[in-house]
Design a protein around this motif. Structure first.
Motif, PDB file in Angstrom:
ATOM      1  N   TRP A 203      45.312  18.736  24.171  1.00  0.00           N
ATOM      2  CA  TRP A 203      45.195  17.507  23.385  1.00  0.00           C
ATOM      3  C   TRP A 203      43.928  17.521  22.550  1.00  0.00           C
ATOM      4  CZ3 TRP A 203      41.195  13.922  23.881  1.00  0.00           C
ATOM      5  CH2 TRP A 203      41.336  12.768  23.098  1.00  0.00           C
ATOM      6  N   TRP A 204      42.824  18.012  23.109  1.00  0.00           N
ATOM      7  CA  TRP A 204      41.543  18.045  22.405  1.00  0.00           C
ATOM      8  C   TRP A 204      41.643  18.925  21.155  1.00  0.00           C
ATOM      9  CZ3 TRP A 204      37.161  15.255  23.377  1.00  0.00           C
ATOM     10  CH2 TRP A 204      36.009  15.626  22.684  1.00  0.00           C
ATOM     11  N   ARG A 205      42.253  20.116  21.291  1.00  0.00           N
ATOM     12  CA  ARG A 205      42.382  21.013  20.140  1.00  0.00           C
ATOM     13  C   ARG A 205      43.278  20.396  19.067  1.00  0.00           C
ATOM     14  NH1 ARG A 205      42.536  24.902  24.291  1.00  0.00           N
ATOM     15  NH2 ARG A 205      44.817  24.989  24.267  1.00  0.00           N
ATOM     16  N   ARG A 206      44.336  19.735  19.494  1.00  0.00           N
ATOM     17  CA  ARG A 206      45.226  19.084  18.527  1.00  0.00           C
ATOM     18  C   ARG A 206      44.491  17.971  17.774  1.00  0.00           C
ATOM     19  NH1 ARG A 206      48.823  14.730  18.212  1.00  0.00           N
ATOM     20  NH2 ARG A 206      50.736  15.192  17.052  1.00  0.00           N
ATOM     21  N   THR A 207      43.673  17.209  18.482  1.00  0.00           N
ATOM     22  CA  THR A 207      42.920  16.116  17.866  1.00  0.00           C
ATOM     23  C   THR A 207      41.813  16.662  16.978  1.00  0.00           C
ATOM     24  OG1 THR A 207      43.373  14.798  19.848  1.00  0.00           O
ATOM     25  CG2 THR A 207      41.700  13.961  18.353  1.00  0.00           C
ATOM     26  N   ARG A 208      41.208  17.762  17.395  1.00  0.00           N
ATOM     27  CA  ARG A 208      40.189  18.395  16.558  1.00  0.00           C
ATOM     28  C   ARG A 208      40.806  18.886  15.248  1.00  0.00           C
ATOM     29  NH1 ARG A 208      37.178  23.519  19.020  1.00  0.00           N
ATOM     30  NH2 ARG A 208      39.267  24.346  18.689  1.00  0.00           N
ATOM     31  N   ARG A 209      42.029  19.391  15.320  1.00  0.00           N
ATOM     32  CA  ARG A 209      42.726  19.822  14.107  1.00  0.00           C
ATOM     33  C   ARG A 209      42.934  18.647  13.159  1.00  0.00           C
ATOM     34  NH1 ARG A 209      48.632  22.349  14.709  1.00  0.00           N
ATOM     35  NH2 ARG A 209      49.111  20.147  15.075  1.00  0.00           N
ATOM     36  N   ALA A 210      43.226  17.465  13.711  1.00  0.00           N
ATOM     37  CA  ALA A 210      43.381  16.278  12.873  1.00  0.00           C
ATOM     38  C   ALA A 210      42.081  15.957  12.151  1.00  0.00           C
ATOM     39  CB  ALA A 210      43.813  15.092  13.733  1.00  0.00           C
ATOM     40  N   GLY A 211      40.946  16.074  12.858  1.00  0.00           N
ATOM     41  CA  GLY A 211      39.657  15.830  12.227  1.00  0.00           C
ATOM     42  C   GLY A 211      39.373  16.801  11.096  1.00  0.00           C
ATOM     43  N   SER A 306      33.975  30.714   4.040  1.00  0.00           N
ATOM     44  CA  SER A 306      34.819  31.605   4.840  1.00  0.00           C
ATOM     45  C   SER A 306      36.258  31.121   4.825  1.00  0.00           C
ATOM     46  CB  SER A 306      34.304  31.677   6.278  1.00  0.00           C
ATOM     47  OG  SER A 306      34.281  30.390   6.871  1.00  0.00           O
ATOM     48  N   ARG A 307      37.150  31.971   5.242  1.00  0.00           N
ATOM     49  CA  ARG A 307      38.572  31.658   5.250  1.00  0.00           C
ATOM     50  C   ARG A 307      38.899  30.734   6.412  1.00  0.00           C
ATOM     51  NH1 ARG A 307      42.343  36.746   4.872  1.00  0.00           N
ATOM     52  NH2 ARG A 307      41.715  36.553   2.681  1.00  0.00           N
ATOM     53  N   ALA A 308      39.769  29.759   6.161  1.00  0.00           N
ATOM     54  CA  ALA A 308      40.159  28.826   7.209  1.00  0.00           C
ATOM     55  C   ALA A 308      40.943  29.539   8.295  1.00  0.00           C
ATOM     56  CB  ALA A 308      41.005  27.700   6.615  1.00  0.00           C
ATOM     57  N   GLN A 309      40.667  29.189   9.553  1.00  0.00           N
ATOM     58  CA  GLN A 309      41.367  29.749  10.700  1.00  0.00           C
ATOM     59  C   GLN A 309      42.239  28.670  11.334  1.00  0.00           C
ATOM     60  OE1 GLN A 309      41.120  33.051  11.661  1.00  0.00           O
ATOM     61  NE2 GLN A 309      39.880  33.307   9.802  1.00  0.00           N
ATOM     62  N   LEU A 310      43.464  29.048  11.660  1.00  0.00           N
ATOM     63  CA  LEU A 310      44.401  28.116  12.244  1.00  0.00           C
ATOM     64  C   LEU A 310      43.864  27.555  13.562  1.00  0.00           C
ATOM     65  CD1 LEU A 310      47.277  27.092  11.543  1.00  0.00           C
ATOM     66  CD2 LEU A 310      48.147  28.772  13.171  1.00  0.00           C
ATOM     67  N   ILE A 311      44.030  26.250  13.778  1.00  0.00           N
ATOM     68  CA  ILE A 311      43.643  25.604  15.035  1.00  0.00           C
ATOM     69  C   ILE A 311      44.931  25.313  15.803  1.00  0.00           C
ATOM     70  CG2 ILE A 311      42.456  23.663  16.134  1.00  0.00           C
ATOM     71  CD1 ILE A 311      40.830  23.326  13.579  1.00  0.00           C
ATOM     72  N   GLU A 312      45.237  26.135  16.808  1.00  0.00           N
ATOM     73  CA  GLU A 312      46.442  25.960  17.595  1.00  0.00           C
ATOM     74  C   GLU A 312      46.099  25.267  18.905  1.00  0.00           C
ATOM     75  OE1 GLU A 312      49.579  29.272  16.831  1.00  0.00           O
ATOM     76  OE2 GLU A 312      47.674  30.282  17.235  1.00  0.00           O
ATOM     77  N   TYR A 313      47.021  24.425  19.352  1.00  0.00           N
ATOM     78  CA  TYR A 313      46.739  23.692  20.609  1.00  0.00           C
ATOM     79  C   TYR A 313      47.609  24.167  21.763  1.00  0.00           C
ATOM     80  CZ  TYR A 313      50.848  20.770  19.426  1.00  0.00           C
ATOM     81  OH  TYR A 313      52.107  20.321  19.120  1.00  0.00           O
ATOM     82  N   LYS A 314      48.592  25.044  21.488  1.00  0.00           N
ATOM     83  CA  LYS A 314      49.432  25.580  22.546  1.00  0.00           C
ATOM     84  C   LYS A 314      49.510  27.104  22.434  1.00  0.00           C
ATOM     85  CE  LYS A 314      53.068  23.043  21.699  1.00  0.00           C
ATOM     86  NZ  LYS A 314      54.440  22.516  21.819  1.00  0.00           N
TER      87      LYS A 314
END
Length: 314
Positions: A203-211, A306-314
């Motif tokens: 959940w934290w990684r998913r919410t961080r991706r939203a930010g 730098s290049r954006a890196q995907l933020i995966e939560y699962k």
């Protein structure tokens, strides 16, 4: 006769969820295009067996969901395209309802409905997702990953922005609205989504991706009149970064200032009394720290170019 619909499904290692997704589209659309993003569980072969046209993304290039959706869109020919995430099941009657609405209103580019979580009772995080999906009925500013779209309109505005690692649908909808198109949320069941979030770290990684998406969206489209995600970003930075830093600095000068931290439980109480859900209120406040972290990640990446890196939560 109704105009035909193509479906674009994107996924990676969705397993049984992908098979259920493809099965829910059988007989409802003219053609199913499945875009696979480096699956190692046999998803591509299973999709071919299910009759889908499979597109395998070149994983030598940076992956984003936007890039996958564009790859699928390029294979479509029908005037309407149903986009679906591979962990979702399309509900009976949705395709016909959305198709009919787009045919009836030629000013609409996007129609979406109610996405629900498959098992909201399985975890508080799944329930939070289910609450998130419950958006207002009628004219909307944006849609999510599941939606039926008018192909000509999407192509005319250049499709999805491929370098966005999150928030690609609101970005697309913003450009569609600027071009004069409408987005509409029907009061109809659209899809069942299986978030399967069982740990707070997910959940934290998913919410961080939203930010991160808030920061990038505001940087791209934050100027008037859109002010895209400016308010969301401001709340994240104030509650998740500004206030904690100010309270810490004040406490270093005068230690009783730590009592100011009570502003956080007070905010939880205020939100719970307004929304009637203590779990939602608690995680809304806690989530501001994760969102602030995601926004900082965006600013650091931009400063370093730098290049954006995907933020995966699962």
């Amino acid at each position: 006769m109704s105009a035909p619909v193509d479906a674009v499904v994107i996924g990676r290692n969705e397993g049984a969820r992908l098979i259920a997704c493809l099965a829910s589209l059988q007989g409802q659309v003219q053609r199913i295009i499945y875009v696979d993003s480096g699956s190692t569980d046999g998803s591509a072969a299973a999709a071919r067996q299910a009759g889908a046209d499979v597109v395998a993304l070149d994983m030598g290039q940076p992956f984003t969901a936007a890039r996958a959706r564009n790859a699928g869109l390029a294979r479509t020919r029908a005037p309407f395209v149903q986009f679906v995430d591979g962990d979702c099941v399309v509900q009976p009657g949705w395709i016909a309802a959305a198709q009919g609405h787009l045919e009836a209103d030629v000013d609409l580019a996007v129609v979406c409905g109610r996405r629900r979580e498959t098992a909201p009772e399985a975890s508080v995080y799944n329930r939070l997702c289910d609450i998130e999906w419950d958006t207002p009925i009628g004219s909307a500013r944006a849609c999510g990953g599941d939606a039926m779209m008018r192909r000509a309109a999407i192509v005319a505005v250049g499709g999805y922005t491929e370098d966005l690692i999150a928030g690609e649908e609101p970005d697309l909808c913003l450009r569609l609205r600027a071009a004069g198109w409408g987005i509409w949320r029907l009061d109809a069941e659209m899809t069942r989504h299986d978030a399967n979030i069982t740990r707070i770290s997910e959940w934290w990684r998913r919410t961080r991706r939203a930010g991160y998406a808030y920061a990038e969206g505001a940087a791209r489209h934050g100027a008037p009149p859109e002010r895209h995600w400016v308010a969301e970003l401001r709340r994240a930075l104030i509650w998740g970064l500004g206030l904690p830093v100010l309270i810490l600095l004040a406490a270093l000068i005068w230690w009783p200032a730590v009592v100011l931290l009570l502003i956080y439980p007070a905010q939880v109480i205020r939100l719970a009394r307004r929304g009637g859900d203590w779990g939602w209120a608690t995680f809304t406040v806690l989530g501001k720290f994760a969102e602030a972290g995601g926004a900082l990640r965006y600013y650091i990446r931009r400063a370093r170019r730098s290049r954006a890196q995907l933020i995966e939560y699962k």
